[in-house]
Structures are given as structure tokens and as C-alpha cells.
Design a protein around this motif. Structure first.
Motif, PDB file in Angstrom:
ATOM      1  N   GLU A 140      17.685  -3.941  44.845  1.00  0.00           N
ATOM      2  CA  GLU A 140      19.033  -4.488  45.059  1.00  0.00           C
ATOM      3  C   GLU A 140      19.751  -4.727  43.745  1.00  0.00           C
ATOM      4  N   SER A 144      25.662  -6.774  44.924  1.00  0.00           N
ATOM      5  CA  SER A 144      25.461  -7.385  46.240  1.00  0.00           C
ATOM      6  C   SER A 144      26.032  -8.797  46.289  1.00  0.00           C
ATOM      7  N   ALA A 171      20.062  -1.142  47.810  1.00  0.00           N
ATOM      8  CA  ALA A 171      20.972  -2.186  48.284  1.00  0.00           C
ATOM      9  C   ALA A 171      21.868  -2.644  47.149  1.00  0.00           C
ATOM     10  N   GLN A 192      20.200  -0.721  52.491  1.00  0.00           N
ATOM     11  CA  GLN A 192      20.373  -2.025  53.135  1.00  0.00           C
ATOM     12  C   GLN A 192      21.800  -2.488  52.867  1.00  0.00           C
TER      13      GLN A 192
END
Length: 317
Positions: A140, A144, A171, A192
Motif C-alpha cells: 500500500e 491511500s 493498494a 485493493q
């Protein structure tokens, strides 16, 4: 676009995970995503075991498809949440983890037939998770929403892919098929998404929260908590700006005191999600908020993202 063997093993139609967002990702949203062919994930956050169990039961009543649970390992209730998950192993396909090392739980999860997929923000952490037996990792990037690391998705994902042999899910900053196609080109086997699902029709977030996401532009987010060592990306509002101001003031002191910052941040996510408090709520969202222009069902979101990515990757008209 052909799913990889790992994604097929999860019983998915689309290689898309819904982020396990605390206070947001409940049983209803997770079930909607799973029913539509993605992997719905319940976000345990700091909730006690009985609260998480209630959400698992809700999801089980709404879907017969596999879903997951995200465990925040720093939560004081993490042990209880793990016990609840193991008690419902018949329905839970995946456990994603954050804020800690899931190593001591991996053997029990695997014995229960549950795949362990930690969220990581660095190559070192990805390698560590592979060593403790993780089945895959979610790499990630700092684009995000919520708590973030230091690397961008574009830089992080290919380096993690090169560093580990287990599957990688990308992500951070992914909100449409273009982002998904880019993630696949970087070596990811799936993606994701969190921010896009904030405005799903099945999402319980307050209308004020959804409105804030839908009105967002490219520069509508900011990072709070960087000085205190807990950076978090949120939409700009009075609370976020006040937090930054206090942080800067504390940074100038010989002996910084985080008490006022902790008091300001306490309960702020709940106030955003449940109360829609635009003044004191923490409206966590990723940088792709400026790309989210309408409320859709989970099924419509999954289909739109996948079809756009498939078109780009296959060269179809």
C-alpha cells in the motif's frame, strides 16, 4: 483478463479487494462486495470481539460467498478478534492485517484454512511477512486514505514484487480501471480499493462524508500526524487544519506534548463516519477522492473498474 491461480483460489470473479476501513467496512458492505464478485473485508479496527462477531454474522446472513476480516494488531482487542475469526472459519477466506506482525497467529489461521495477507508499506516488511508465512501481501502506497507509509504505490509495488515470491496486491491511489491496469503492469495480481467504496450505496458512512468525497479535487487531502509518527491522509477540513497547526506548534518545543493532539484526534473517525461532523470529524480518504464523482452500488464499482482495466490490458475496442 485471466485471474491468477491465487485469485481463483479465493473464489473471486474480480481480483479486487475492498479495503478493511475501520468504522466503514461493516458486514453489509463486505457482503455486497463479495456477492458482486470481489473480496469484501470487514474492518475490525479497535472494536471488541463481540462487535466484530456481530458484523461477521451480518455478512454471513447476506452472502454465501467468501469474505475477509482486517485485524489491526495494535488494538487491545486483537486477541479476542482472532478468536472470533477462528470460530467463524467456515465463512472467512482471508485475514488482512495492519499495525503489527501477525506471525504468532499465522499457524492457527492456516490450520483453519484462512489465508493471511498483511498490508505492508516497505520491502523490508514484505520480506518479513513472507518469512512468517504470509500467503500474499498488500503493498500500500502513501496515496491511500487513513494511516500511510512513506513510499508511493508506483515505487513500492514493483520493488515488493521483485523482493518476494508470494503474490502482491497493490493498494493506494487506485480508483478506476486505469489504476488497476497500471498495478498489473507493475506485477501485482490484484488491487485493493478503499476510497471508491466510501460512496458505495451499501456504505453506511454519513451523507456528509460521502458528499465531501464526491466534492473532492486532486489537492483536497492532507496528511496529519506526521510529526507524532502516525501519518494519516484525510480530507481537508477544520479539524485537519487545526491538527496540523497544533503539530507545528509542538514541533517547536523542546519537550513536545501530544496530549492535546490525542484529545483532538480521539473519536474523530467515528464522528466523521457516524455523525457526519464536518468540524471535528476525521474524513479519511485517499488522493483518488478527486476521481470519485458518483455514488454507485458495489457491483457497479467492481464491474466498471474491471471492464476498464480489461479493455486497456487486452487492447479491446
Amino acid at each position: 483478463m485471466e485471474l491468477t491461480p491465487f485469485m481463483k483460489s479465493l473464489g473471486l470473479k474480480y481480483p479486487i479487494f475492498q479495503g478493511g476501513m475501520a468504522w466503514v467496512a461493516d458486514g453489509k458492505l463486505a457482503a455486497a462486495v463479495s456477492n458482486a464478485g470481489g473480496l469484501g473485508i470487514i474492518g475490525a479496527g479497535n472494536a471488541p470481539g463481540d462487535v466484530v462477531e456481530a458484523e461477521i454474522k451480518t455478512a454471513k446472513s447476506l452472502t454465501d460467498r467468501p469474505f475477509g476480516v482486517n485485524v489491526m494488531l495494535l488494538s487491545p482487542y486483537a486477541e479476542d478478534v482472532v478468536k472470533v475469526i477462528l470460530a467463524h472459519q467456515d465463512s472467512i477466506a482471508v485475514v488482512t492485517t495492519g499495525a503489527g506482525n501477525p506471525g504468532k497467529y499465522v499457524a492457527d489461521f492456516k490450520a483453519a484454512g484462512i489465508k493471511v495477507i498483511p498490508v505492508v508499506g516497505s520491502v523490508a516488511l514484505a520480506r518479513m511477512m513472507e518469512r512468517v508465512g504470509a500467503d500474499a501481501v498488500v503493498a500500500e502506497g502513501m496515496e491511500s486514505g487513513g494511516h500511510i507509509g512513506k513510499l508511493t504505490t508506483m515505487a513500492l509495488v514493483p520493488q515488493v514484487v521483485d523482493a518476494v515470491k508470494i503474490p502482491v496486491i497493490a493498494a493506494g491511489g487506485i480508483g478506476d480501471g486505469r489504476g488497476m491496469a497500471a498495478a498489473f503492469m507493475l506485477g501485482a495480481q490484484g488491487v485493493q480499493m478503499g476510497t471508491r467504496f466510501l460512496v458505495a450505496t451499501e456504505s453506511k458512512v454519513h451523507p456528509n462524508y460521502k458528499k465531501a468525497v464526491l466534492k473532492a479535487k486532486d489537492a483536497s487531502t492532507m496528511v496529519t500526524g506526521d510529526f507524532a509518527g502516525h501519518p494519516s491522509r484525510v480530507l481537508k477540513n477544520k479539524m485537519a487544519k487545526k491538527y496540523i497547526k497544533l503539530e507545528k506548534a509542538e514541533a517547536l518545543k523542546d519537550k513536545p506534548d501530544f496530549a492535546e493532539l490525542e484529545e483532538l484526534g480521539s473519536g474523530s473517525l467515528r464522528r466523521a463516519v457516524i455523525d457526519g461532523d464536518t468540524a471535528t470529524g476525521s474524513f479519511m480518504a485517499g488522493e483518488i477522492a478527486g476521481m470519485v464523482h458518483k455514488e454507485q452500488s458495489a457491483a457497479e464499482i467492481l464491474q466498471d473498474v474491471y471492464q476498464q482495466a480489461d479493455k486497456l490490458l487486452s487492447g479491446k475496442d
